[in-house]
Design a protein around this motif. Sequence first.
Motif, PDB file in Angstrom:
ATOM      1  N   PHE A 140      29.127  40.151  44.356  1.00  0.00           N
ATOM      2  CA  PHE A 140      30.520  39.720  44.272  1.00  0.00           C
ATOM      3  C   PHE A 140      31.454  40.928  44.294  1.00  0.00           C
ATOM      4  O   PHE A 140      32.527  40.893  44.901  1.00  0.00           O
ATOM      5  CB  PHE A 140      30.760  38.908  43.004  1.00  0.00           C
ATOM      6  CG  PHE A 140      30.464  37.448  43.149  1.00  0.00           C
ATOM      7  CD1 PHE A 140      31.155  36.673  44.073  1.00  0.00           C
ATOM      8  CD2 PHE A 140      29.514  36.833  42.367  1.00  0.00           C
ATOM      9  CE1 PHE A 140      30.893  35.321  44.220  1.00  0.00           C
ATOM     10  CE2 PHE A 140      29.226  35.477  42.505  1.00  0.00           C
ATOM     11  CZ  PHE A 140      29.929  34.722  43.428  1.00  0.00           C
ATOM     12  N   CYS A 141      31.032  41.983  43.611  1.00  0.00           N
ATOM     13  CA  CYS A 141      31.822  43.215  43.614  1.00  0.00           C
ATOM     14  C   CYS A 141      32.005  43.732  45.038  1.00  0.00           C
ATOM     15  O   CYS A 141      33.108  44.107  45.442  1.00  0.00           O
ATOM     16  CB  CYS A 141      31.154  44.269  42.727  1.00  0.00           C
ATOM     17  SG  CYS A 141      31.997  45.864  42.701  1.00  0.00           S
ATOM     18  N   PHE A 144      34.432  41.602  47.108  1.00  0.00           N
ATOM     19  CA  PHE A 144      35.848  41.828  46.821  1.00  0.00           C
ATOM     20  C   PHE A 144      36.291  43.258  47.121  1.00  0.00           C
ATOM     21  O   PHE A 144      37.358  43.676  46.680  1.00  0.00           O
ATOM     22  CB  PHE A 144      36.149  41.486  45.364  1.00  0.00           C
ATOM     23  CG  PHE A 144      36.126  40.012  45.084  1.00  0.00           C
ATOM     24  CD1 PHE A 144      37.151  39.192  45.529  1.00  0.00           C
ATOM     25  CD2 PHE A 144      35.075  39.432  44.385  1.00  0.00           C
ATOM     26  CE1 PHE A 144      37.141  37.832  45.274  1.00  0.00           C
ATOM     27  CE2 PHE A 144      35.053  38.077  44.131  1.00  0.00           C
ATOM     28  CZ  PHE A 144      36.079  37.267  44.584  1.00  0.00           C
ATOM     29  N   VAL A 204      38.030  47.237  40.942  1.00  0.00           N
ATOM     30  CA  VAL A 204      37.227  46.091  41.396  1.00  0.00           C
ATOM     31  C   VAL A 204      36.024  45.894  40.484  1.00  0.00           C
ATOM     32  O   VAL A 204      35.633  44.757  40.187  1.00  0.00           O
ATOM     33  CB  VAL A 204      36.766  46.309  42.857  1.00  0.00           C
ATOM     34  CG1 VAL A 204      35.876  45.156  43.312  1.00  0.00           C
ATOM     35  CG2 VAL A 204      37.952  46.451  43.777  1.00  0.00           C
ATOM     36  N   THR A 208      35.361  42.331  38.454  1.00  0.00           N
ATOM     37  CA  THR A 208      34.204  41.494  38.792  1.00  0.00           C
ATOM     38  C   THR A 208      33.084  41.571  37.753  1.00  0.00           C
ATOM     39  O   THR A 208      32.096  40.847  37.885  1.00  0.00           O
ATOM     40  CB  THR A 208      33.632  41.899  40.162  1.00  0.00           C
ATOM     41  OG1 THR A 208      33.296  43.299  40.144  1.00  0.00           O
ATOM     42  CG2 THR A 208      34.639  41.634  41.262  1.00  0.00           C
TER      43      THR A 208
END
Length: 264
Positions: A140-141, A144, A204, A208
């Motif tokens: 997910f990191c 994004f 970020v 996350t």
Amino acid sequence: MTTLRTSDACPEASTAGAGMFMADYAACLLGCGATCSRLEKNVQRMSHRWGMNTEMTIMPRHIQVAVTGADGCTSTYISSIGKASISYEKITLLSKLSWKVADRGIGVADAREIFDRIKSVANANRWWVLVAVSCANASFCRLFGGDLAAMAVVFVATMAGYYLKQLMLGSGCDTRLTFVVCAFVSSVLAAAGFLFHIGSTPDVAIATSVLYLVPGIAFLNAFNDMIDGHYVCFFSRLMDAIVLTCCLSAGLCLGMAVMKVGMF
């Protein structure tokens, strides 16, 4: 625990075993994270096979099943919903059980035996889940816009937070407190990117680091219940999801404040 109430106009109904089973079955299915529509379909599938008419009332903490047998006698059965972890495997096995009843004509006694075996199925290996969740959150990191350094930070922060979540929930800690503490720990560890200048996207990493705590299943089930008209369960599940989201947000903000990392 199941409570049985049989109409005074009826003798000991032949539907007793089936009614008690379906109430316990529905409560277990809901506790494992199934939607209300799945409960209705599975129970009705078995009920029709056994020649009974069933009406269900699904509440956030208990299931009420009214069963009418071939003799016209109606009995009501109530089963409470215990605390259980989300388990897609058990949901799948319970759904398969309803099809076995419908397609193969399995009786109540055999269905109860299979049901008891399904309830005793162990959850997925906790260490495998820990690594899988950490990898997913690191992904997910990256999704994004995080770089490899941020992904590594998120992986470590998620592993520490999720391991703490397993320990706290396993020892019976309150879920809301668990979310606050785990979000705090993960955000503090993720703030290392700012403190030690790790990577070019430390913001970020912090944002996350707590995504693994987002109650996505509760939000999705609430939306499904709203579409199907189960407004009581919809509101209950939605409020649970909102409260947990607020808890993880509080833990995140507290961690950022302690580490003196600005939000904007």
